[in-house]
Design an enzyme around this catalytic site. Structure first.
Site, PDB file in Angstrom:
ATOM      1  N   HIS A  83      -7.958  -4.949  -1.186  1.00 46.07           N
ATOM      2  CA  HIS A  83      -6.771  -4.434  -0.490  1.00 46.07           C
ATOM      3  C   HIS A  83      -6.383  -5.417   0.608  1.00 46.07           C
ATOM      4  CE1 HIS A  83      -4.161  -0.984  -0.526  1.00 46.07           C
ATOM      5  NE2 HIS A  83      -4.212  -0.860   0.781  1.00 46.07           N
TER       6      HIS A  83
ATOM      7  N   ASP B  40      -9.512  -4.032  -5.844  1.00 47.37           N
ATOM      8  CA  ASP B  40      -9.006  -3.099  -4.842  1.00 47.37           C
ATOM      9  C   ASP B  40      -9.710  -1.750  -4.988  1.00 47.37           C
ATOM     10  OD1 ASP B  40      -7.436  -1.535  -3.083  1.00 47.37           O
ATOM     11  OD2 ASP B  40      -5.678  -2.772  -3.483  1.00 47.37           O
TER      12      ASP B  40
ATOM     13  N   SER C 287       0.842  -1.193   0.000  1.00 46.90           N
ATOM     14  CA  SER C 287       0.000   0.000   0.000  1.00 46.90           C
ATOM     15  C   SER C 287       0.886   1.256   0.000  1.00 46.90           C
ATOM     16  CB  SER C 287      -0.961  -0.040   1.188  1.00 46.90           C
ATOM     17  OG  SER C 287      -1.991   0.900   1.030  1.00 46.90           O
TER      18      SER C 287
END
Length: 426
Positions: free
Chosen positions: A407, A378, A297
């Site tokens: 995610h 995502d 991320s």
């Protein structure tokens, strides 16, 4: 013995995945909304029609007379929306297409007994043709070259405090800090060093978004690992301290001074990643050459940034990188986290400033071999934004897709990451 070793490595992968900031696989729900594209690879061409089969299950059977809302269209820009659609047999077929490269998403919410249950599928449309919308500033390289040179005028002044409670029979664990871009601006982290005499390769772990303590990354007894925080505060304080900072002084930190390239929050963060590599090179236990960077991320973004800024990085592994192609929303397509312009127009000088911090412009400069992994569903880091960075990377690269993931990661995905890292530094 092999089974025991495999179990240890699998547990290690899970623990490391947690420290990377990777989200766990979502738990199974009572009602399961399954959205299935009509191609198993989820890949299409522009103007091709995509058929999504939607099925709502409870107790492994289709749920009759279920009411759903649905939308179909590019990520965050649905072109077809319907509410309160009755599915008599728990099933419906939806269609859509796109006239330009990107990702087409079908999202369905089933409403059962006062609860909402969501399912989605996001398919690629000529994804290899996606290009950044963010401009590449002409003085990008000179700006960062000068920033790094200025930062290095400040001595590292490294400090290392042994943490006996975290040490093992084969590893020493330290809480460390070093100066960053100016005196008394420090970076903090957890350093794990093998006890056995010798020199070792090193991995820099860069963090996902948020404010929290860190435990360090343990990849085994044959590698040095340095896990850093980015906020200039010790990483071994009580959780309450980080909670207070997250709600107070550091609330909304990605947006601090986003209209000033010399004062934007991420400037000291990016420089701190380079200084972390400087710190690794200062260690007597380091082999002086083999250093990689990894994260997920925000950490995936920082992995690309570090490799783009520092040619000493020999390899990188990034899960679903954030901070990619901020300007996407200004061109009516999904941009990356933190979604500056999803619900707001840019202020004066913001677009120009953020171009110096957009991951796509660091990706253009990554020559180190890289391992990348994400999924199409995502919603935090939309795949359109991630491909805008991936597609312009000139170095050797391999993309490991886990199509239905959002995610979050599967254990098998983490295991593949772990194995690739081991192969790179062995």
């Amino acid at each position: 013995m092999k089974k025991v070793l495999f179990s240890f490595c699998f547990l290690l992968v899970l623990l490391v995945g947690s420290s990377l900031g990777l989200e766990a696989q979502p738990a199974q729900k009572l009602v399961n909304v399954v959205v299935s594209p009509d191609r198993t690879d989820w890949k299409y061409k522009q103007k091709e029609e995509v058929t999504f089969t939607v099925q709502v299950f409870r107790n492994e059977n289709l749920l009759k007379d279920v009411v759903v809302d649905y939308e179909v269209g590019p990520e965050y820009f649905p072109v077809k929306k319907e509410a309160d659609v009755l599915l008599k047999n728990g099933k419906i077929t939806l269609k859509g297409s796109m006239n330009e490269p990107g990702f087409l998403r079908c999202k369905v919410i089933a409403k059962v007994d006062g609860r909402n249950y969501e399912g989605m599928a996001t398919v690629a449309v000529d994804e290899e043709k996606i290009r950044p919308t963010t401009a590449d500033p002409k003085d990008f390289d000179s700006f960062w070259k000068q920033a790094i040179e200025d930062a290095r005028k400040t001595s590292l002044d490294p400090k290392m405090v042994l943490m006996p409670e975290r040490c093992t029979s084969t590893q020493n664990v330290y809480h460390v800090s070093f100066q960053n871009e100016r005196p008394r601006s420090r970076m903090y982290g957890i350093l794990v060093v093998p006890k056995k005499e010798g020199v070792y390769p090193a991995i820099l772990q860069v963090p996902g978004a948020g404010i929290r303590p860190y435990n360090g990354m343990n990849l085994g007894d044959d590698v040095i690992t340095l896990e850093i925080g980015i906020h200039g505060i010790p990483v071994n304080m009580p959780q309450e301290v980080y909670n207070n900072l997250a709600s107070g002084a550091l609330n909304g930190y990605p947006g601090i001074n986003k209209n000033d390239r010399d004062a934007h929050y991420y400037k000291r963060v990016y420089l701190g990643c380079v200084r972390a590599v400087d710190f690794i090179f200062s260690l007597p236990e380091f082999d002086g050459s083999t250093v990689g960077v990894t994260g997920g991320s925000q950490g995936g973004a920082l992995s690309i940034v570090t490799a783009g800024l520092d040619s000493r990085i020999k390899f990188l592994a990034a899960f679903y990188p954030a901070l990619c192609d901020y300007a996407g929303y200004l061109h009516l397509r999904a941009g990356g986290w933190p979604h500056y312009y999803r619900n707001a127009k840019p202020g004066p000088n913001e677009v120009e400033t953020l171009a110096y911090f957009d991951v796509v412009n660091f990706a253009r400069r990554v020559n180190a071999p890289g391992w990348y992994s994400w999924g199409y569903n995502d919603v935090t880091c939309p795949p359109t934004s991630m491909y805008s960075a991936y597609n312009v990377i000139p170095g050797a690269k391999e993309l490991h897709l886990y199509l239905e993931t959002g995610h979050w990661t599967y254990p098998e995905q983490n295991a593949a990451w772990f194995q690739w890292l081991k192969e790179m530094y062995k």
